[in-house]
Enzyme design. Structure first.
Site, mmCIF file in Angstrom:
data_model
loop_
_atom_site.group_PDB
_atom_site.id
_atom_site.type_symbol
_atom_site.label_atom_id
_atom_site.label_comp_id
_atom_site.label_asym_id
_atom_site.label_seq_id
_atom_site.Cartn_x
_atom_site.Cartn_y
_atom_site.Cartn_z
ATOM 1 C CE LYS A 261 -4.288 -1.604 0.291
ATOM 2 N NZ LYS A 261 -4.821 -1.908 -1.005
ATOM 3 C CE LYS B 118 -5.813 -7.836 -2.845
ATOM 4 N NZ LYS B 118 -7.005 -7.115 -3.239
ATOM 5 C CE LYS C 76 -13.326 -3.143 -1.946
ATOM 6 N NZ LYS C 76 -12.538 -2.759 -0.792
HETATM 7 P P1 ATP Z 1 -8.343 -2.189 -1.680
HETATM 8 O O1 ATP Z 1 -7.653 -2.178 -3.018
HETATM 9 O O2 ATP Z 1 -8.982 -0.903 -1.331
HETATM 10 O O3 ATP Z 1 -7.466 -2.741 -0.561
HETATM 11 P P2 ATP Z 1 -9.563 -4.743 -1.982
HETATM 12 O O4 ATP Z 1 -10.137 -5.038 -3.312
HETATM 13 O O5 ATP Z 1 -8.231 -5.343 -1.645
HETATM 14 O O6 ATP Z 1 -9.569 -3.182 -1.836
HETATM 15 P P3 ATP Z 1 -10.548 -5.087 0.721
HETATM 16 O O7 ATP Z 1 -11.698 -4.239 1.192
HETATM 17 O O8 ATP Z 1 -9.168 -4.699 1.137
HETATM 18 O O9 ATP Z 1 -10.623 -5.180 -0.893
HETATM 19 O O10 ATP Z 1 -10.799 -6.574 1.143
HETATM 20 C C1 ATP Z 1 -12.094 -7.086 1.493
HETATM 21 C C2 ATP Z 1 -12.026 -8.592 1.538
HETATM 22 O O11 ATP Z 1 -11.902 -9.106 0.197
HETATM 23 C C3 ATP Z 1 -10.832 -9.154 2.312
HETATM 24 O O12 ATP Z 1 -11.262 -10.313 3.000
HETATM 25 C C4 ATP Z 1 -9.848 -9.527 1.219
HETATM 26 O O13 ATP Z 1 -8.986 -10.575 1.620
HETATM 27 C C5 ATP Z 1 -10.786 -9.977 0.110
HETATM 28 N N1 ATP Z 1 -10.174 -9.808 -1.215
HETATM 29 C C6 ATP Z 1 -9.814 -8.645 -1.791
HETATM 30 N N2 ATP Z 1 -9.323 -8.846 -3.035
HETATM 31 C C7 ATP Z 1 -9.358 -10.181 -3.226
HETATM 32 C C8 ATP Z 1 -8.997 -11.036 -4.317
HETATM 33 N N3 ATP Z 1 -8.534 -10.528 -5.450
HETATM 34 N N4 ATP Z 1 -9.174 -12.379 -4.185
HETATM 35 C C9 ATP Z 1 -9.694 -12.895 -3.040
HETATM 36 N N5 ATP Z 1 -10.067 -12.144 -1.974
HETATM 37 C C10 ATP Z 1 -9.903 -10.815 -2.058
HETATM 38 MG MG MG Z 2 -7.238 -4.740 0.216
#
Ligand code: ATP
Ligand code: MG
Length: 332
Positions: A115, A195, A198
């Site tokens: 991050k 991965k 968002k």
């Molecule tokens: P950001 O980029 O803002 O961190 P994010 O897409 O990583 O957003 P989070 O809100 O951080 O989403 O994570 C919410 C949940 O979704 C967590 O349990 C995280 O492990 C899961 N998660 C996020 N991205 C993935 C992915 N690509 N595959 C599986 N699980 C995911």
């Molecule tokens: Mg995340």
């Protein structure tokens, strides 16, 4: 009757929820809300570490609730709330936890490093402490289980570490949480690098709200097997060999996967058709969720969050009182 264990699960309102969030944190909602004393929350305070946009937090929080409801979350079975509704309680707990947590471990944490790189112009104190606040989210409810994607397992380990240290200083107060990850869930980005996230932008993920046409267009552009330049080249339909197959492994049923494995290895199916099949699988998953989500207005969503806030504040106060007493703070 045995008492249910407690489960806590959160998602940050940093953009539209995507297929990775679904696999990592939402897929088993139907079962989990029955089996556990379940808390699902929108992690709006954590969103401030990287996405401090006042005009976006509220609509994204409501959209995230709608996506949860679309995925089958039922406010009559689980408690749904915004993290900010517990701001006083978790901030206080975070302060106590920050006294036992070593800074070096936080600075070495791979999610912090990632991050910090993504948001290099503003690496805040809050970002370093992210896992500590996340630990407070779990401890405030005495969480036994936390369903997460593989990327978040390191935070569960940190929370367990903090709980061990805290308990050795003050007695058995905090419950050690366990992560629940199904087959190391890590849905890849459409571009094949890292991965789905968002914060990396809508082109890199498929949102749970994307229309049929948008899904088809995004999948068409998804990175696939780089070694397959002609239809007559046999492909590599494995999780490591082709990003599109990797996505099939999460979203297509066994029949579709087996069919692709055979025909792609034999060069009997091209990437265009294979991608169409992936779109079909994804649309079959997202369409019913979208229909359910649309049934809730902003007013409905706010009512659900208000009700959830009331329930969580009461139990959070009990935890805080216990922690203050254990620490030995004066009680007047
Ligand atoms: P950001 O980029 O803002 O961190 P994010 O897409 O990583 O957003 P989070 O809100 O951080 O989403 O994570 C919410 C949940 O979704 C967590 O349990 C995280 O492990 C899961 N998660 C996020 N991205 C993935 C992915 N690509 N595959 C599986 N699980 C995911
Ligand atoms: Mg995340």
């Amino acid at each position: 009757m045995t008492q249910k264990q407690t489960l806590v699960s959160g998602i940050r309102p940093t953009g539209d929820l995507h297929l990775g969030n679904y696999i990592g944190a939402m897929k088993d909602i139907h079962r989990l809300q029955k089996e556990y004393e379940a808390y699902f929350f929108i992690v709006d305070l954590h969103a401030l570490t990287t996405h401090p946009k006042p005009e976006l937090i509220k609509p994204r929080t409501r959209d995230a609730v709608r996506s949860y409801l679309g995925a089958g979350l039922d406010p009559n079975q689980a408690t749904i709330y915004a993290q900010s509704s517990l701001a006083a309680e978790i901030s206080e707990l975070h302060l106590y936890l920050s006294m036992v947590m070593h800074i070096g471990e936080l600075l070495r944490c791979p999610t912090f490093k990632e991050k910090a790189k993504q948001h290099a112009d503003h690496v805040s104190y809050g970002l370093v402490g992210y896992p500590v606040l996340m630990a407070a989210d779990m401890f405030i409810h005495g969480a036994h289980k936390v369903p997460v994607g593989a990327d978040q397992l390191v935070h569960i380990e940190i929370a367990r570490d903090i709980a061990r240290k805290f308990n050795s200083m003050y007695g058995e107060i905090l419950t050690l949480p366990n992560g629940m990850v199904e087959k190391e869930a890590r849905v890849p980005s459409l571009g094949g690098k890292g991965k789905m996230s968002k914060s990396l932008g809508a082109k890199t993920y498929i949102s749970l709200q994307d229309s049929k046409e948008t899904i088809e267009n995004k999948v068409k552009r998804a990175y696939s097997d780089p070694t397959r330049t002609h239809l007559s080249d046999p492909g590599h339909p494995t999780v490591d060999g082709c990003n599109v197959y990797h996505l099939h492994s999460y979203f297509s049923n066994e029949e579709v996967r087996k069919d692709i494995e055979k025909r792609c290895s034999d060069a009997n199916i091209g990437c265009v058709r294979c991608k169409q099949m992936l779109s079909e699988s994804i649309i079959e998953l997202t369409e019913p969720m979208q229909k359910r989500a649309l049934a809730y207005s902003d007013i409905d969503v706010d009512d659900i969050l208000r009700e959830g806030a009331k329930k969580t504040q009461e139990s959070a106060q009990v935890t805080i009182a216990k922690v203050r007493k254990a620490i030995g703070l004066i009680q007047l």
